[in-house]
Design an enzyme around this catalytic site. Structure first.
Site, PDB file in Angstrom:
ATOM      1  CG  PHE A  25     -33.822  35.678   3.560  1.00 16.13           C
ATOM      2  CD1 PHE A  25     -35.048  35.829   4.186  1.00 16.13           C
ATOM      3  CD2 PHE A  25     -32.754  35.171   4.280  1.00 16.13           C
ATOM      4  CE1 PHE A  25     -35.207  35.479   5.523  1.00 16.13           C
ATOM      5  CE2 PHE A  25     -32.906  34.818   5.613  1.00 16.13           C
ATOM      6  CZ  PHE A  25     -34.130  34.964   6.237  1.00 16.13           C
ATOM      7  CG  ASP A  26     -36.636  38.192  -3.446  1.00 16.94           C
ATOM      8  OD1 ASP A  26     -35.890  38.220  -4.443  1.00 16.94           O
ATOM      9  OD2 ASP A  26     -37.494  39.059  -3.194  1.00 16.94           O
ATOM     10  CG  LEU A  27     -31.709  42.188  -1.947  1.00 19.83           C
ATOM     11  CD1 LEU A  27     -31.432  42.164  -0.449  1.00 19.83           C
ATOM     12  CD2 LEU A  27     -30.428  42.474  -2.735  1.00 19.83           C
TER      13      LEU A  27
END
Length: 227
Positions: free
Chosen positions: A6-8
């Protein structure tokens, strides 16, 4: 599929909401009425200056100072002349930003779904190691994440293919066995696919929900069967 990355910011963590809340409180403390226009300018400046840190032109603290130099004149406030004074001034905003940190309502459930699928979980973010890990801890998501890779820790940032390859290595997976999910079409989807990962776009403006993306991916894998 063995892992999901995941991107944050603006994927698991609501950076825009947290920063907007903090900025409005900060400018009000400075005696300036907060407005949508000022909030918009803050993000324009962030988008213009932050890449200068990613490219190595500025230090992380230097990009914060640069943002002050662009933003404070917009509200008629002088920029402190000394760098340590600028750092102290920016810290007033940061305290409010940290106090506003929040994860999206679907973030924890998405991580739990990924775990339930038996996937390892990574985070790949163009951010500073200390701050990004602090966000995960403060929002209660850290315990569900196996690997956190930041541009600072990797020495490269998205969209460099090495960033995606190294997070896969940290997860112990081949890129072809990893799904990337993020809000930025260029960085989290197109560049991830170019690096050999599967990728799906989280379009929150269109109402996309993280858990739905994971369930669709799971259903697709079950439909395809073993490979």
């Amino acid at each position: 599929m063995k892992a999901v990355v995941f991107d944050l910011d603006n994927t698991l963590f609501d950076h825009t909401g947290s920063a907007t809340t903090a900025l409005r409180r900060w400018v009000a403390e400075l005696g300036v009425p907060p407005s949508d226009e000022l909030v918009a300018e803050w993000f324009v400046i962030e988008d213009r200056v932050y890449p200068r840190w990613l490219s190595g032109e500025l230090t992380h603290q230097g990009q914060r100072r640069a943002r002050l130099h662009e933003f404070l004149p917009l509200i008629g406030h002088p920029v402190p002349s000394a760098e340590d004074a600028q750092d102290e001034f920016f810290e007033r905003y940061l305290r409010l930003y940290r106090a506003s940190w929040t994860a999206y309502p679907d973030a924890r459930r998405a991580l739990e779904v990924a775990r339930g699928n038996g996937w390892r979980i990574g985070v790949l973010t163009n951010g500073s190691t200390t701050q990004q890990n602090a966000k995960l801890a403060a929002t209660g998501l850290a315990e569900l994440v196996d690997v956190v890779c930041t541009s600072e820790s990797l020495g490269v940032s998205k969209p460099d293919p090495l960033a995606y390859q190294r997070v896969c290595e940290a997860l112990g997976c081949e890129p072809s066995d990893v799904l990337m999910i993020g809000d930025n079409l260029d960085l989290d989807v197109l560049a991830a696919r170019a690096a050999g990962l599967a990728a799906r776009h989280l379009d929150r403006a269109a109402g996309t929900v993280l858990t739905d993306l994971l369930r669709v991916q799971r259903a697709r894998l079950l439909h395809l069967g073993p490979c």
